[in-house]
Write a protein that holds these residues in place. Structure first.
Motif, PDB file in Angstrom:
ATOM      1  N   VAL A  73      52.443  25.018   3.424  1.00 26.20           N
ATOM      2  CA  VAL A  73      51.881  23.590   3.090  1.00 26.20           C
ATOM      3  C   VAL A  73      51.618  22.864   4.492  1.00 26.20           C
ATOM      4  N   THR A  74      50.664  22.407   4.739  1.00 23.85           N
ATOM      5  CA  THR A  74      50.350  21.426   5.977  1.00 23.85           C
ATOM      6  C   THR A  74      49.917  19.881   5.410  1.00 23.85           C
ATOM      7  N   GLY A  75      50.039  19.655   4.115  1.00 22.01           N
ATOM      8  CA  GLY A  75      49.739  18.295   4.025  1.00 22.01           C
ATOM      9  C   GLY A  75      49.864  18.136   2.441  1.00 22.01           C
ATOM     10  N   TRP A  76      50.344  16.748   2.122  1.00 19.86           N
ATOM     11  CA  TRP A  76      50.664  16.454   0.682  1.00 19.86           C
ATOM     12  C   TRP A  76      50.741  14.927   0.509  1.00 19.86           C
ATOM     13  N   ILE A  77      49.613  14.561  -0.145  1.00 18.17           N
ATOM     14  CA  ILE A  77      49.796  13.139  -0.497  1.00 18.17           C
ATOM     15  C   ILE A  77      49.649  13.137  -2.130  1.00 18.17           C
ATOM     16  N   PRO A  78      50.820  12.615  -2.785  1.00 14.63           N
ATOM     17  CA  PRO A  78      51.133  12.914  -4.108  1.00 14.63           C
ATOM     18  C   PRO A  78      50.105  12.259  -4.925  1.00 14.63           C
TER      19      PRO A  78
END
Length: 166
Positions: A73-78
């Motif tokens: 995982v390189t990016g997470w914006i809920p």
């Protein structure tokens, strides 16, 4: 010669955004509802938001071959975005985008990958249509599985692919 695949899949589902995002972000549960996902195993947990986490996925489509790859995982914006980088039988990037439109949740998945198996690259010039069909079938199974999981309806399913030889 290497084959590059750029897949875009879109699901429009009559379900709450938070439930759809939860189903996608909890990938360890995918084998319970997504036909084609044979196994998911956590290898690294990442930070408090899951950034840097690594999961090993094993997929099997309708044609008799399996892919195993690790996805970091390189990016997470809920409720908006989940991104990752794949290494293994395929190499590339994936991006889930989530939003609401006309009272539906839209899930758009971009998958830009290169097979890391010699036999696939050798036959890809003639077998690419079969590989595209197989990918789209697996993604359709995901949409159908999510609908069952959330007791919802898929309002539309769209899939497109670009394939190039390098």
């Amino acid at each position: 010669m290497t084959t590059e695949f750029k897949f875009v899949t879109e699901w429009r589902i009559d379900a709450p955004l938070v439930e759809v995002c939860d189903a996608i972000s909890h990938c360890l549960d995918w084998p319970l509802w997504w036909k084609g996902v044979e196994a998911v195993k956590m290898l690294e947990s990442g930070d408090a938001n899951g950034i840097g986490s690594v999961h090993r996925f094993t997929w099997k489509g309708r044609i008799p071959y399996r892919f195993t790859f690790d996805l970091r995982v390189t990016g997470w914006i809920p409720l908006t975005l989940l991104e990752g980088r794949a290494q293994g039988d395929i190499i590339g990037t994936g991006q889930w985008i989530f939003f609401r439109e006309n009272e539906l949740t839209v899930v758009r998945y971009h998958w830009h990958v290169y097979p890391n198996r010699r036999w696939i690259n050798l036959i890809a010039p003639i077998a690419s249509p079969l590989f595209r069909w197989n990918h789209h079938q697996v993604m359709r199974q995901g949409a159908e599985g999510m609908a069952r999981l959330l007791n919802a309806r898929i309002k539309s399913f769209q899939a497109s692919t670009e394939t190039t030889q390098k």
